[in-house]
Design an enzyme around this catalytic site. Sequence first.
Site, mmCIF file in Angstrom:
data_model
loop_
_atom_site.group_PDB
_atom_site.id
_atom_site.type_symbol
_atom_site.label_atom_id
_atom_site.label_comp_id
_atom_site.label_asym_id
_atom_site.label_seq_id
_atom_site.Cartn_x
_atom_site.Cartn_y
_atom_site.Cartn_z
ATOM 1 N N MET A 8 0.873 -2.687 12.499
ATOM 2 C CA MET A 8 0.328 -3.735 13.347
ATOM 3 C C MET A 8 0.277 -3.378 14.838
ATOM 4 O O MET A 8 0.318 -4.256 15.694
ATOM 5 C CB MET A 8 1.122 -5.041 13.141
ATOM 6 C CG MET A 8 1.078 -5.574 11.723
ATOM 7 S SD MET A 8 -0.610 -5.771 11.078
ATOM 8 C CE MET A 8 -1.093 -7.245 11.974
ATOM 9 N N ASN A 54 0.840 -1.208 0.000
ATOM 10 C CA ASN A 54 0.000 0.000 0.000
ATOM 11 C C ASN A 54 0.872 1.254 0.000
ATOM 12 O O ASN A 54 0.570 2.210 -0.708
ATOM 13 C CB ASN A 54 -0.959 0.007 1.193
ATOM 14 C CG ASN A 54 -2.180 -0.841 0.936
ATOM 15 O OD1 ASN A 54 -3.093 -0.439 0.220
ATOM 16 N ND2 ASN A 54 -2.174 -2.050 1.468
ATOM 17 N N HIS A 61 -8.384 -1.491 5.988
ATOM 18 C CA HIS A 61 -8.603 -2.816 6.579
ATOM 19 C C HIS A 61 -9.139 -3.727 5.462
ATOM 20 O O HIS A 61 -9.986 -3.301 4.685
ATOM 21 C CB HIS A 61 -9.614 -2.695 7.724
ATOM 22 C CG HIS A 61 -9.925 -4.005 8.358
ATOM 23 N ND1 HIS A 61 -9.087 -4.593 9.285
ATOM 24 C CD2 HIS A 61 -10.956 -4.860 8.167
ATOM 25 C CE1 HIS A 61 -9.603 -5.758 9.645
ATOM 26 N NE2 HIS A 61 -10.732 -5.947 8.985
HETATM 27 C C1 GRF Z 1 -3.358 -4.690 3.978
HETATM 28 O O1 GRF Z 1 -4.101 -5.805 3.571
HETATM 29 C C2 GRF Z 1 -4.179 -3.797 4.844
HETATM 30 O O2 GRF Z 1 -5.548 -3.849 4.575
HETATM 31 C C3 GRF Z 1 -3.915 -4.321 6.226
HETATM 32 O O3 GRF Z 1 -2.570 -4.733 6.201
HETATM 33 C C4 GRF Z 1 -2.200 -5.076 4.873
HETATM 34 C C5 GRF Z 1 -0.940 -4.335 4.552
HETATM 35 O O4 GRF Z 1 -0.339 -4.761 3.359
HETATM 36 N N1 GRF Z 1 -4.182 -3.318 7.214
HETATM 37 P P1 GRF Z 1 0.928 -4.014 2.786
HETATM 38 O O5 GRF Z 1 2.008 -4.002 3.872
HETATM 39 O O6 GRF Z 1 0.504 -2.620 2.428
HETATM 40 O O7 GRF Z 1 1.355 -4.801 1.596
#
Ligand code: GRF
Length: 199
Positions: A89, A13, A108
């Site tokens: 996290m 992301n 999420h």
């Molecule tokens: C995503 O699926 C988001 O919805 C959740 O954690 C994941 C993060 O993925 N909160 P990344 O580290 O951005 O690849």
Amino acid sequence: MNFAVLASGNGSNLQAIIKAVAAKKIKAKLVAVVSDKADAFCLERGRKAKIASYYINPKDFASREAFDRRVVGQLQEAEVDFVVLAGYMRLLSPYFIKQYEDKILNIHPSLLPAFKGTQAIKDAFDYGVKVTGPTVHFVVDEMDAGAIIMQAPLEITSKDTLETLSAKIHKAEHKIYPQAIDLFARGKLHRDGRRVSIR
Ligand code: GRF
């Protein structure tokens, strides 16, 4: 507007956000990446994009709030106006949330309020729901509970596996999160209680 991304993992992301900022699809400046994990790939992505990227070790602090005070200090130094959580996290302390009230966004991987928690994709898949997808929401002092900004419903077909579903959800996340961030940065999101309107 300046913003920071907080992440703990892969950072796909974050990558989509970096790309959207570069393409001016997000009209705000990404000034910092902060991670609570030393070896998280998101830090590498941040550094590669020449964004100030900080690892702050939670074990160096006696409490969640003490850690958050350090993180907030870093954000204030970078003159951050709003905060984007992307696979971060850790639960934010009330202190953190107060410093950036209504200025913290999270994504999420389920259609909230269904399937809160850290295993949302698997939980939705195992439950057998026919529709799921990511949710962008404001962060409040309760996990996955803030007002909903944007959702992307996706169908789960009989051909889907947990892997194909995860891939579909991540792809949708990379599309809607930059959009929601841009709307926020341009002052287009208006929250009235739980309801967020775009105008
Ligand atoms: C995503 O699926 C988001 O919805 C959740 O954690 C994941 C993060 O993925 N909160 P990344 O580290 O951005 O690849």
